[in-house]
Design a protein around this motif. Structure first.
Motif, PDB file in Angstrom:
ATOM      1  N   GLU A   1     -28.131  -4.789  52.548  1.00 53.73           N
ATOM      2  CA  GLU A   1     -28.989  -5.734  53.268  1.00 53.73           C
ATOM      3  C   GLU A   1     -28.271  -7.067  53.464  1.00 53.73           C
ATOM      4  O   GLU A   1     -28.901  -8.125  53.604  1.00 53.73           O
ATOM      5  N   ILE A   2     -26.948  -6.997  53.511  1.00 53.62           N
ATOM      6  CA  ILE A   2     -26.137  -8.207  53.640  1.00 53.62           C
ATOM      7  C   ILE A   2     -26.106  -8.636  55.102  1.00 53.62           C
ATOM      8  O   ILE A   2     -25.772  -7.831  55.982  1.00 53.62           O
ATOM      9  N   PRO A   3     -26.449  -9.880  55.402  1.00 54.71           N
ATOM     10  CA  PRO A   3     -26.378 -10.337  56.790  1.00 54.71           C
ATOM     11  C   PRO A   3     -24.934 -10.342  57.280  1.00 54.71           C
ATOM     12  O   PRO A   3     -24.004 -10.542  56.508  1.00 54.71           O
ATOM     13  N   TYR A   4     -24.770 -10.103  58.597  1.00 53.84           N
ATOM     14  CA  TYR A   4     -23.423 -10.065  59.155  1.00 53.84           C
ATOM     15  C   TYR A   4     -23.435 -10.608  60.572  1.00 53.84           C
ATOM     16  O   TYR A   4     -24.486 -10.728  61.215  1.00 53.84           O
ATOM     17  N   GLU A   5     -22.243 -10.916  61.053  1.00 55.63           N
ATOM     18  CA  GLU A   5     -22.080 -11.343  62.442  1.00 55.63           C
ATOM     19  C   GLU A   5     -20.785 -10.766  62.990  1.00 55.63           C
ATOM     20  O   GLU A   5     -19.746 -10.815  62.317  1.00 55.63           O
TER      21      GLU A   5
ATOM     22  N   MET B   1      -5.651 -24.559  63.571  1.00 55.65           N
ATOM     23  CA  MET B   1      -5.874 -24.028  62.215  1.00 55.65           C
ATOM     24  C   MET B   1      -7.177 -23.227  62.180  1.00 55.65           C
ATOM     25  O   MET B   1      -8.177 -23.613  62.796  1.00 55.65           O
ATOM     26  N   LEU B   2      -7.167 -22.118  61.477  1.00 57.45           N
ATOM     27  CA  LEU B   2      -8.337 -21.253  61.428  1.00 57.45           C
ATOM     28  C   LEU B   2      -9.429 -21.856  60.554  1.00 57.45           C
ATOM     29  O   LEU B   2      -9.152 -22.540  59.571  1.00 57.45           O
ATOM     30  N   GLU B   3     -10.668 -21.558  60.906  1.00 54.36           N
ATOM     31  CA  GLU B   3     -11.803 -22.037  60.115  1.00 54.36           C
ATOM     32  C   GLU B   3     -11.938 -21.201  58.852  1.00 54.36           C
ATOM     33  O   GLU B   3     -11.653 -20.003  58.846  1.00 54.36           O
ATOM     34  N   LEU B   4     -12.398 -21.838  57.779  1.00 58.96           N
ATOM     35  CA  LEU B   4     -12.526 -21.136  56.510  1.00 58.96           C
ATOM     36  C   LEU B   4     -13.734 -20.211  56.507  1.00 58.96           C
ATOM     37  O   LEU B   4     -13.625 -19.036  56.187  1.00 58.96           O
ATOM     38  N   ASN B   5     -14.911 -20.737  56.886  1.00 61.45           N
ATOM     39  CA  ASN B   5     -16.135 -19.942  56.826  1.00 61.45           C
ATOM     40  C   ASN B   5     -16.940 -20.074  58.110  1.00 61.45           C
ATOM     41  O   ASN B   5     -16.900 -21.094  58.784  1.00 61.45           O
ATOM     42  N   LYS B   6     -17.672 -19.019  58.408  1.00 56.17           N
ATOM     43  CA  LYS B   6     -18.618 -19.044  59.512  1.00 56.17           C
ATOM     44  C   LYS B   6     -19.998 -19.469  59.028  1.00 56.17           C
ATOM     45  O   LYS B   6     -20.743 -20.147  59.726  1.00 56.17           O
ATOM     46  N   SER B   7     -20.334 -19.073  57.820  1.00 57.48           N
ATOM     47  CA  SER B   7     -21.664 -19.327  57.262  1.00 57.48           C
ATOM     48  C   SER B   7     -21.592 -20.425  56.205  1.00 57.48           C
ATOM     49  O   SER B   7     -20.534 -20.976  55.920  1.00 57.48           O
ATOM     50  N   ASN B   8     -22.724 -20.706  55.607  1.00 54.86           N
ATOM     51  CA  ASN B   8     -22.781 -21.654  54.497  1.00 54.86           C
ATOM     52  C   ASN B   8     -22.660 -20.966  53.144  1.00 54.86           C
ATOM     53  O   ASN B   8     -22.758 -21.620  52.107  1.00 54.86           O
ATOM     54  N   PHE B   9     -22.458 -19.663  53.166  1.00 53.06           N
ATOM     55  CA  PHE B   9     -22.354 -18.915  51.921  1.00 53.06           C
ATOM     56  C   PHE B   9     -20.966 -19.080  51.305  1.00 53.06           C
ATOM     57  O   PHE B   9     -19.955 -19.135  52.013  1.00 53.06           O
ATOM     58  N   LYS B  10     -20.926 -19.116  49.987  1.00 53.59           N
ATOM     59  CA  LYS B  10     -19.654 -19.248  49.275  1.00 53.59           C
ATOM     60  C   LYS B  10     -18.832 -17.970  49.374  1.00 53.59           C
ATOM     61  O   LYS B  10     -17.620 -18.013  49.607  1.00 53.59           O
TER      62      LYS B  10
ATOM     63  N   GLU C   1     -19.738  -8.731  45.401  1.00 50.83           N
ATOM     64  CA  GLU C   1     -20.444  -8.391  46.634  1.00 50.83           C
ATOM     65  C   GLU C   1     -20.597  -9.640  47.491  1.00 50.83           C
ATOM     66  O   GLU C   1     -21.072 -10.675  47.016  1.00 50.83           O
ATOM     67  N   PRO C   2     -20.203  -9.575  48.751  1.00 51.08           N
ATOM     68  CA  PRO C   2     -20.330 -10.762  49.602  1.00 51.08           C
ATOM     69  C   PRO C   2     -21.787 -11.088  49.910  1.00 51.08           C
ATOM     70  O   PRO C   2     -22.656 -10.222  49.886  1.00 51.08           O
ATOM     71  N   GLU C   3     -22.000 -12.357  50.222  1.00 50.61           N
ATOM     72  CA  GLU C   3     -23.330 -12.819  50.628  1.00 50.61           C
ATOM     73  C   GLU C   3     -23.490 -12.772  52.139  1.00 50.61           C
ATOM     74  O   GLU C   3     -24.609 -12.787  52.652  1.00 50.61           O
ATOM     75  N   PHE C   4     -22.358 -12.736  52.833  1.00 50.97           N
ATOM     76  CA  PHE C   4     -22.352 -12.719  54.296  1.00 50.97           C
ATOM     77  C   PHE C   4     -21.074 -12.025  54.745  1.00 50.97           C
ATOM     78  O   PHE C   4     -20.044 -12.118  54.064  1.00 50.97           O
ATOM     79  N   ILE C   5     -21.128 -11.319  55.877  1.00 50.72           N
ATOM     80  CA  ILE C   5     -19.971 -10.578  56.379  1.00 50.72           C
ATOM     81  C   ILE C   5     -19.686 -11.029  57.805  1.00 50.72           C
ATOM     82  O   ILE C   5     -20.604 -11.115  58.629  1.00 50.72           O
ATOM     83  N   ILE C   6     -18.426 -11.335  58.087  1.00 48.77           N
ATOM     84  CA  ILE C   6     -18.022 -11.570  59.473  1.00 48.77           C
ATOM     85  C   ILE C   6     -17.040 -10.468  59.877  1.00 48.77           C
ATOM     86  O   ILE C   6     -16.131 -10.118  59.126  1.00 48.77           O
ATOM     87  N   VAL C   7     -17.269  -9.921  61.058  1.00 46.02           N
ATOM     88  CA  VAL C   7     -16.586  -8.717  61.516  1.00 46.02           C
ATOM     89  C   VAL C   7     -15.795  -9.035  62.789  1.00 46.02           C
ATOM     90  O   VAL C   7     -16.346  -9.636  63.714  1.00 46.02           O
TER      91      VAL C   7
END
Length: 199
Positions: free
Chosen positions: A117-121, A1-10, A101-107
């Motif tokens: 200035e949104i943090p990303y990974e 099963m896929l993980e919901l979030n990478k970060s602690n951001f909502k 606007e997202p608080e964190f971006i996963i790419v």
């Protein structure tokens, strides 16, 4: 099963693109923020899903559980700024269209550029690891396929309804026979080296 979030951001957005390796048509990206994962238990990387399941999941993603947006970057701009920059621009444009606007971006993948200035990974094979990236891959793939089906009606000889603009033998044979059209990416090698077009 896929993980919901990478970060602690909502409000974490996943983003992915489709059509990067095609000879014709846009590169299409989507961005998704999961609000409720209850409806998305069967979401997976779009490449692992058949057309029927992609279509069902696309409707669920759009109607039940997410903030989502997509963006096309068309062939003229791809030729102008190159496919890598076009792919990143499509992802950033999709993020900019989200309702919040997202608080964190996963790419998905290993390349991106700062957005505001949104943090990303960047995450290699992220579409097989995180729910929001997998959902974005489904939206990007289905939206791009819908567009290719549409322009297929204008140029049926390339059979984009089937090959979606990818460099299949059939597609390249049609390019050799009929030449390229306005939807082809002229900065790409449309034919193998041993076959040349008189342009």
């Amino acid at each position: 099963m896929l993980e919901l979030n990478k970060s602690n951001f909502k409000f974490e957005a996943g983003t992915d693109e489709a059509g990067r390796g095609c000879l014709a048509g846009p590169v299409t990206a989507a961005a998704v923020i999961i609000k409720d994962s209850t409806f998305l238990q069967n979401v997976n990387d779009s490449k692992q899903l058949n057309l029927k399941n992609r279509t069902i999941l696309k409707k669920l993603i759009e109607s039940e559980a997410t903030f989502h947006a997509f963006s096309h970057i068309f062939e003229n701009e791809i030729d102008e700024i190159n496919i890598l920059n076009a792919s990143i621009k499509a992802m950033q444009d999709s993020i900019s269209k989200l309702e919040i606007e997202p608080e964190f971006i996963i790419v998905d993948g290993n390349r991106f550029k700062p957005y505001k200035e949104i943090p990303y990974e960047c995450i290699i094979k992220g579409d097989a690891k995180y729910l929001s990236i997998a959902a974005a891959s489904i939206i990007a793939k289905t939206k791009r396929d819908e567009y290719m089906d549409l322009i297929h009606e204008e140029f049926p000889m390339y059979n984009w309804k089937q090959n979606k603009g990818y460099p299949t033998k059939e597609h390249r044979k049609a390019i050799l026979e009929y030449g390229p059209c306005k939807y082809h990416r002229m900065s790409f090698r449309l034919l193998p080296k041993q076959l040349k077009l008189d342009l």
